[in-house]
Design an enzyme around this catalytic site. Structure first.
Site, mmCIF file in Angstrom:
data_model
loop_
_atom_site.group_PDB
_atom_site.id
_atom_site.type_symbol
_atom_site.label_atom_id
_atom_site.label_comp_id
_atom_site.label_asym_id
_atom_site.label_seq_id
_atom_site.Cartn_x
_atom_site.Cartn_y
_atom_site.Cartn_z
ATOM 1 N N ASN A 1 31.444 -0.574 29.436
ATOM 2 C CA ASN A 1 30.188 -1.145 28.946
ATOM 3 C C ASN A 1 30.507 -2.351 28.073
ATOM 4 O O ASN A 1 31.677 -2.669 27.851
ATOM 5 C CB ASN A 1 29.351 -0.089 28.214
ATOM 6 N N LYS B 1 20.751 16.021 18.278
ATOM 7 C CA LYS B 1 22.189 16.019 17.963
ATOM 8 C C LYS B 1 22.470 16.508 16.543
ATOM 9 O O LYS B 1 23.606 16.466 16.088
ATOM 10 C CB LYS B 1 22.766 14.616 18.182
ATOM 11 N N LYS C 1 45.500 2.528 44.055
ATOM 12 C CA LYS C 1 44.334 1.643 44.079
ATOM 13 C C LYS C 1 43.471 1.978 45.295
ATOM 14 O O LYS C 1 43.995 2.071 46.416
ATOM 15 C CB LYS C 1 44.817 0.197 44.146
ATOM 16 N N LYS D 1 16.801 11.793 19.275
ATOM 17 C CA LYS D 1 18.264 11.966 19.290
ATOM 18 C C LYS D 1 18.745 12.598 17.987
ATOM 19 O O LYS D 1 19.662 13.420 17.970
ATOM 20 C CB LYS D 1 18.960 10.609 19.477
ATOM 21 N N ASP E 1 28.502 8.050 29.134
ATOM 22 C CA ASP E 1 27.864 9.360 29.353
ATOM 23 C C ASP E 1 28.421 10.034 30.596
ATOM 24 O O ASP E 1 28.316 11.250 30.749
ATOM 25 C CB ASP E 1 26.342 9.179 29.507
ATOM 26 N N PHE F 1 24.383 6.460 16.423
ATOM 27 C CA PHE F 1 23.670 5.255 16.834
ATOM 28 C C PHE F 1 22.818 5.622 18.040
ATOM 29 O O PHE F 1 23.069 6.634 18.705
ATOM 30 C CB PHE F 1 24.650 4.144 17.209
HETATM 31 O O1 PMT Z 1 30.346 -2.906 19.762
HETATM 32 P P1 PMT Z 1 29.294 -3.982 19.583
HETATM 33 O O2 PMT Z 1 29.414 -5.068 20.598
HETATM 34 O O3 PMT Z 1 29.254 -4.493 18.173
HETATM 35 O O4 PMT Z 1 27.869 -3.294 19.874
HETATM 36 C C1 PMT Z 1 27.364 -2.329 19.000
HETATM 37 C C2 PMT Z 1 26.692 -1.184 19.762
HETATM 38 C C3 PMT Z 1 25.473 -1.700 20.495
HETATM 39 C C4 PMT Z 1 27.671 -0.546 20.748
HETATM 40 C C5 PMT Z 1 26.304 -0.131 18.670
HETATM 41 O O5 PMT Z 1 25.461 -0.721 17.738
HETATM 42 C C6 PMT Z 1 25.622 1.079 19.283
HETATM 43 O O6 PMT Z 1 24.425 1.112 19.479
HETATM 44 N N1 PMT Z 1 26.424 2.135 19.571
HETATM 45 C C7 PMT Z 1 25.982 3.358 20.255
HETATM 46 C C8 PMT Z 1 25.845 3.106 21.725
HETATM 47 C C9 PMT Z 1 25.495 4.362 22.469
HETATM 48 O O7 PMT Z 1 26.347 4.914 23.112
HETATM 49 O O8 PMT Z 1 24.275 4.825 22.280
HETATM 50 P P2 PMT Z 1 23.664 6.151 22.957
HETATM 51 O O9 PMT Z 1 22.230 6.097 22.637
HETATM 52 O O10 PMT Z 1 24.085 6.208 24.409
HETATM 53 O O11 PMT Z 1 24.379 7.346 22.217
HETATM 54 C C10 PMT Z 1 23.835 7.992 21.082
HETATM 55 C C11 PMT Z 1 24.928 8.400 20.112
HETATM 56 O O12 PMT Z 1 25.734 9.425 20.719
HETATM 57 C C12 PMT Z 1 25.886 7.305 19.723
HETATM 58 O O13 PMT Z 1 26.205 7.468 18.364
HETATM 59 C C13 PMT Z 1 27.099 7.549 20.586
HETATM 60 O O14 PMT Z 1 28.302 7.123 19.934
HETATM 61 C C14 PMT Z 1 27.077 9.067 20.735
HETATM 62 N N2 PMT Z 1 27.642 9.552 22.005
HETATM 63 C C15 PMT Z 1 27.193 9.111 23.205
HETATM 64 C C16 PMT Z 1 27.708 9.632 24.376
HETATM 65 C C17 PMT Z 1 28.708 10.617 24.285
HETATM 66 N N3 PMT Z 1 29.261 11.136 25.371
HETATM 67 N N4 PMT Z 1 29.134 11.039 23.089
HETATM 68 C C18 PMT Z 1 28.608 10.536 21.952
HETATM 69 O O15 PMT Z 1 29.010 10.935 20.859
#
Ligand code: PMT
Length: 406
Positions: free
Chosen positions: A205, A340, A284, A336, A274, A322
């Site tokens: 990503n 969580k 490959k 969320k 995810d 986040f």
């Molecule tokens: O890195 P930059 O370019 O500065 O960009 C910043 C950012 C956009 C990446 C950052 O600000 C941000 O939003 N990070 C979280 C991105 C994300 O994965 O969001 P989500 O809504 O899919 O996940 C929700 C939360 O669960 C997040 O805290 C994530 O870290 C966590 N997560 C998600 C998937 C997973 N398998 N395990 C997790 O712990």
């Protein structure tokens, strides 16, 4: 903060290398000033490699006086730390002698002075040295007391240079007003995770890591003990206690879960995949077919697991997640937070071109126990400060509820 680290000619000079490193880990910038005698114990190149700055060894070095260097440095440093401080430099400082760069710097600066004396036990106890130390103490100079034990000269007693950790903590204490994050163990995740499906290809990503790195740098600046778990990025990691580099979501899950038990705060700024490919080919994957189908499976939900674990154990680190959203940002973030079991969710509207992934700025809404608070567009460094302000507020509230001071 900029610290001039004065190193004088004692056997403890080698420990000053660790002191320089420790100060950097706490987010300080260090310039080393060595007396000629100190260079007989440790080479200036060692300090140059660590501080990434020219090491000042000679007051009369050609080219160093264009801006009258001791005056220029004197007005920019936030602290003058001398470790080890020999009886000789203590005598010079107490009596206003200025015959080398370090002693001249002391007389020219108004920055606080911290001394870590180190010398033979008898010298430390000598009346002349005691008098000089008293003179300096009366002037407001602070000290890190030497330790007791076997000295390099073969004597047993007081005079051994204090341990680098102790010196670093004392320097830090002078520079930082005590805030709630000081000394807290905080783990921050940053960057993307890359999910490999053959030796050269992956699903990834657009996370640059900037947001997470900015939080790590700000937490270190506030005196927190920072562990940064980062997916692949092109950024230089801030000087923090530990940087753990991972690639995929499973690896990040393992890195976070194995450390979370020791943490007081976890901030999940990483964009964790995810889904990950069910299979990773050893070779490959050949092209040729018009379409390629990959079967994906869910990755472990790191934040979700941390939340569940905390609930099951009835305690654990404060959790900040986040949420990268493109619509109904605040409602999704609030959902969320519930799902969580997080304390705070920082909601990103990643449909904006100037916020979220791979840009220098961000605009977020912080969803916490008291509702949603929008934080307008600004640099990621300032967003990081806003997030940590909320974290500090929560720490204070929790401590008050638990009946003890932060
Ligand atoms: O890195 P930059 O370019 O500065 O960009 C910043 C950012 C956009 C990446 C950052 O600000 C941000 O939003 N990070 C979280 C991105 C994300 O994965 O969001 P989500 O809504 O899919 O996940 C929700 C939360 O669960 C997040 O805290 C994530 O870290 C966590 N997560 C998600 C998937 C997973 N398998 N395990 C997790 O712990």
């Amino acid at each position: 903060m900029l610290i001039a680290l004065g190193v004088t000619g004692g056997i403890g000079a080698y420990k000053a290398v660790e002191v320089a490193r420790g100060l950097q880990k706490r987010g300080h910038d260090v310039v080393a000033v060595m007396t000629p005698a100190a260079t007989r114990f440790v080479g200036p190149v060692t300090f140059e490699a660590i501080t990434r700055r020219r090491v000042i060894t000679d007051q009369f070095e050609a080219g160093a006086n264009a801006d009258i260097e001791h005056i220029a440095l004197a007005s920019t440093i936030d602290l003058l730390l001398i470790a080890p401080a020999t009886a000789n430099i203590i005598g010079k400082l107490a009596n206003g002698l200025a015959d080398d760069f370090l002693s001249t710097l002391y007389t020219a600066t108004r920055a606080p002075l911290l001394l870590a004396p180190s010398m033979n036990t008898q010298m430390f106890a000598h009346e002349a040295v005691r008098r000089n130390l008293d003179t300096l103490a009366a002037r407001g100079v602070r000290f890190v007391e030497p330790g007791e034990g076997y000295l390099a000269c073969g004597w047993i007693g007081k005079g051994r240079l204090a341990e680098p950790d102790e010196i670093v903590a004392a320097a830090d204490a002078i520079l930082r007003p005590a805030g709630p994050l000081r000394g807290r163990r905080i783990l921050i995740t940053a960057g993307p995770t890359l999910e490999d499906f053959d030796p050269v290809r992956f699903i990834g990503n657009r996370s640059s890591g900037r947001m997470g790195y900015a939080i790590a740098a700000e937490a270190a600046r506030r005196g927190a003990d920072v562990t940064l778990v980062t997916g692949p990025t092109s950024l230089e990691a801030p000087a923090v206690r530990e940087v753990v580099k991972v690639r995929g979501a499973v690896e990040m899950h393992q890195a976070v879960m194995s450390r979370a038990g020791d943490m007081q705060i976890v901030v999940m700024a990483a964009a964790v995949a995810d889904y990950t490919p069910v299979e990773r080919a050893d070779r490959k994957v050949p092209k040729g077919r018009d379409t390629l189908t990959l079967t994906l499976k869910r990755t472990p939900d790191i934040l979700g697991d941390l939340g569940r674990q905390r609930l099951a154990r009835g305690g654990g680190p404060l959790l900040v997640g986040f949420a990268a959203e493109t619509e109904d940002v605040v409602a999704h973030a609030a959902a969320k937070r519930e799902a969580k079991h997080a304390d705070l969710i920082v909601a990103n509207d990643v449909s904006r071109a100037d916020a979220g992934f791979d840009v220098e700025t961000n605009a977020v809404t912080i969803v916490g126990p008291d509702g949603a608070e929008p934080i307008p567009l600004q640099s990621k460094a300032r967003i990081a400060a806003e997030i940590l302000n909320r974290v500090e507020r929560l720490l204070v509230t929790r401590s008050a509820e638990a009946g003890h001071h932060v």
